[in-house]
Design a protein around this motif. Structure first.
Motif: not given
Length: 632
Positions: A249, A318, A337-338, A340-343, A346, A348, A373-374
């Protein structure tokens, strides 16, 4: 004719040479006299068997048991002597516990602001002298268990104070005196070579070769199992060595506060590429020994890449209420996030800062965002913004950049040599217990002691002297359960621990390597001398002094408890010895004592027989006198 025949018959029945009747009466009388004498002896002595001639087997048994009973009597006296020593030592420890209570109260009072610590130190000095006086006076018959002279008080054999407990004879006839011990390391307050309960304990294991670290201060590290410590490393809390991975991050610090992003202009948009979870040989970029923790073999995953576009349509999807205008970093983070989350990433925007810096209250940081990154693509942990561009609007603080996560399944231990010492309570020496886990797996428990270390290295000192020996020790404990773990000395002062990168390529959050629940059998231990406490010279050590008094008070209380348990055993052994002597006396009596009722009855009968024998002898003699009259 008839008269001559009568004389002839008398000549046949009575001899002038031998008085057969008198001889018979005399023999009977002698036998009765012998029986009377032996019976009188039994009556007067109370013994049925007085000499070996009476009954060799029973006489031998009774003589031996009488001797053993005498020895048991001496044992009973020794137990009384031991009880007196225990009582004396217990009285001394009890008095010292009370004094230490007053001592602690003075230390607590010294924490009050404005208190004259010099005056309180004078009171503490008097209390220290009183403790010394009590310890030196707690002596019985020249033996003092509170002030000792033992070359190595931690040695299980040297610190034993034996007391005779019992006398035993085996089936083969060999005899032995059994003893019971109180270990003076449990009760000695002052020892000539150190190690008394009110002296520094020389068995400080410090960092355990890097398995734990010191956190200075009076507050334990948050959410970490830790142990109070005040020793050679300083004062504070010892906490287990551990490493936890962090996801890739990086921070975005320049959201344009006061300058909203307006996407209502024709063609207004922000475009960038997001690249996630890329691998590389040494993502940390470390050099030297630490690089060995992270180095991965190829080939390397290039990462997941996706082009992201932010425009009014995205914003409306969004939150249409924004009207295509982003005024805060919180709203911008939501929009990002709307998409990037799917990719697998995230954003903050919940950082806080002090306003004004360093003195003001903590408030929301309106400029900062963090993109992370998730970790859903491969084993890497990486985030990058590339090819950033914008049209008719600013970038909202977005900037190109990248950051690798950290690999938590590797760490270096800062090695310091240590000695696993002897322990009077455990013949295998000081015992160390700990748990270990890797990459979130359930922790497993391990332990080692002085005997283990000596056996492993072929020593008798209990010393772990080099980083290489530390690696060998850890491998011997951990390797059977953690085959993917590599442990090796990578310098004279460091030990590397890591999961094998050829088998475990995972980076970022979820990777970790942890020691935990480290417990040393003798801790906490005092690492200063009671007589050296000086709050006037060392006012900053008040908290350490209070903690020290708590530690030594608990150890002295344990010592008094040990004395109490020893006293109970002495009492039980004394009662047993008394009962055993009584039983032995009864057993001897059954073997050799005379039955006085029977013997007195027999004596009366023999005395009667003796009187009759005398009368019979008189009669026999009178017949001889009648014959003699024929010749007058």
């Amino acid at each position: 004719m008839m008269g001559n025949q009568s004389i002839y018959q008398c000549a046949i029945l009575t001899s002038i040479h031998t008085n057969a009747g008198a001889i018979a009466a005399l023999q009977t009388l002698r036998s009765i006299d012998s029986d009377v004498t032996s019976t009188q002896a039994r009556v007067s002595s109370g013994l049925r068997i007085q000499t070996a001639a009476d009954d060799a087997a029973y006489w031998s048994i009774s003589t031996t048991m009488k001797s053993d009973n005498g020895a048991m009597s001496a044992i009973s006296d020794a137990l009384g002597f031991a009880a007196a020593k225990v009582d004396t030592a217990y009285m001394g420890l009890s008095a010292v516990i009370d004094i230490l209570g007053d001592f602690k109260a003075k230390l607590v009072a010294a924490k009050e602001p404005g208190v004259d610590k010099g005056k309180i130190q004078k009171e503490l000095s008097e209390l220290k002298q009183q403790v010394q006086s009590v310890a030196q006076s707690s002596s019985f018959s020249g033996q003092n268990w509170l002030v000792t002279d033992i070359s190595n008080i931690y040695d299980y054999d040297l610190n034993a104070a034996p007391s005779a407990a019992s006398f035993a004879r085996s089936a083969s006839g060999s005899v032995s005196v059994k003893t019971m011990n109180i270990h003076l390391s449990d009760v000695s307050l002052f020892n000539s070579t150190g190690g008394g309960l009110l002296q520094a304990d020389a068995r400080d294991l410090e960092t355990l070769g890097g398995m734990r670290n010191l956190s200075p201060g009076t507050t334990p590290p948050t959410a970490i199992d830790s142990t109070p410590y005040d020793g050679n490393q300083g004062a504070g809390w010892m906490y287990p060595s551990r490493s936890m991975g962090v996801a890739g991050s990086f921070r975005l610090n320049d959201f344009p506060v006061g300058s909203p992003l307006d996407f209502n202009a024709p063609g207004a948009q922000i475009s960038f590429d997001i690249i996630l979870d890329k691998e590389d040989t040494n993502p940390h970029g470390y050099t030297g020994t630490m690089a060995d923790l992270d180095e991965l073999p190829g080939p390397y995953y290039p990462g997941y890449s996706k082009t992201i576009t932010i425009n009014k349509a995205v914003i409306d999807a969004y939150n249409a209420a924004l009207g295509g205008i982003i005024s805060t970093n919180t709203d911008f983070a939501g929009v990002l996030n709307s998409v990037l989350n799917a990719e697998g990433a995230f954003v903050s925007a919940n950082a806080i800062i002090q306003d004004p810096p360093g003195s003001g209250p903590w408030v929301h940081d309106k400029k900062t965002m963090t993109i992370s990154t998730n970790q859903i693509h491969g084993d890497g942990s990486y985030v990058e913004i590339a090819n950033l561009s914008s049209v008719a609007v600013g970038t909202g603080g977005l900037t190109t950049g990248f950051k690798y996560g950290t690999r938590g399944s590797g760490m270096e231990l800062s090695f310091q040599q240590f000695i696993v010492h002897e322990d009077g309570d455990n013949e295998d020496g000081v015992n160390i217990n700990f748990s270990f886990s890797l990459n979130g797996a359930p922790p497993k428990s391990y332990s080692f002691d002085r005997t283990y270390v000596n056996t492993l290295f072929g020593k008798d000192s209990g010393k772990v002297e080099t980083a290489g020996e530390m690696a060998t020790l850890l491998n011997s404990l951990l390797a059977p359960d953690w085959p993917d773990l590599i442990i090796a000395a990578n310098s004279a002062t460091t030990v590397m621990m890591k999961s094998d990168p050829a088998l475990d390529r995972t980076w970022g959050s979820g990777t970790d390597i942890n020691f935990d629940q480290i417990r040393v059998s003798i801790e906490p231990i005092p690492t200063i001398n009671f007589l050296d406490i000086d709050i006037a010279q060392n006012p900053d050590k008040l908290d350490s002094y209070i903690a020290y008094i708590d530690i030594v008070s608990e150890r002295i209380t344990d010592g008094a408890t040990a004395l109490g348990a020893f006293q109970s055993r002495i009492d039980m052994q004394s009662d047993f010895a008394f009962e055993l002597m009584s039983i032995i006396d009864k057993g001897i009596g059954r073997l050799v004592d005379a039955d006085m009722n029977e013997e007195s009855t027999r004596l009366k009968a023999l005395q009667t027989q003796e009187q009759l024998g005398v009368q019979a002898l008189q009669i026999a003699n009178s017949n001889s006198e009648n014959i003699m009259a024929l010749f007058r």
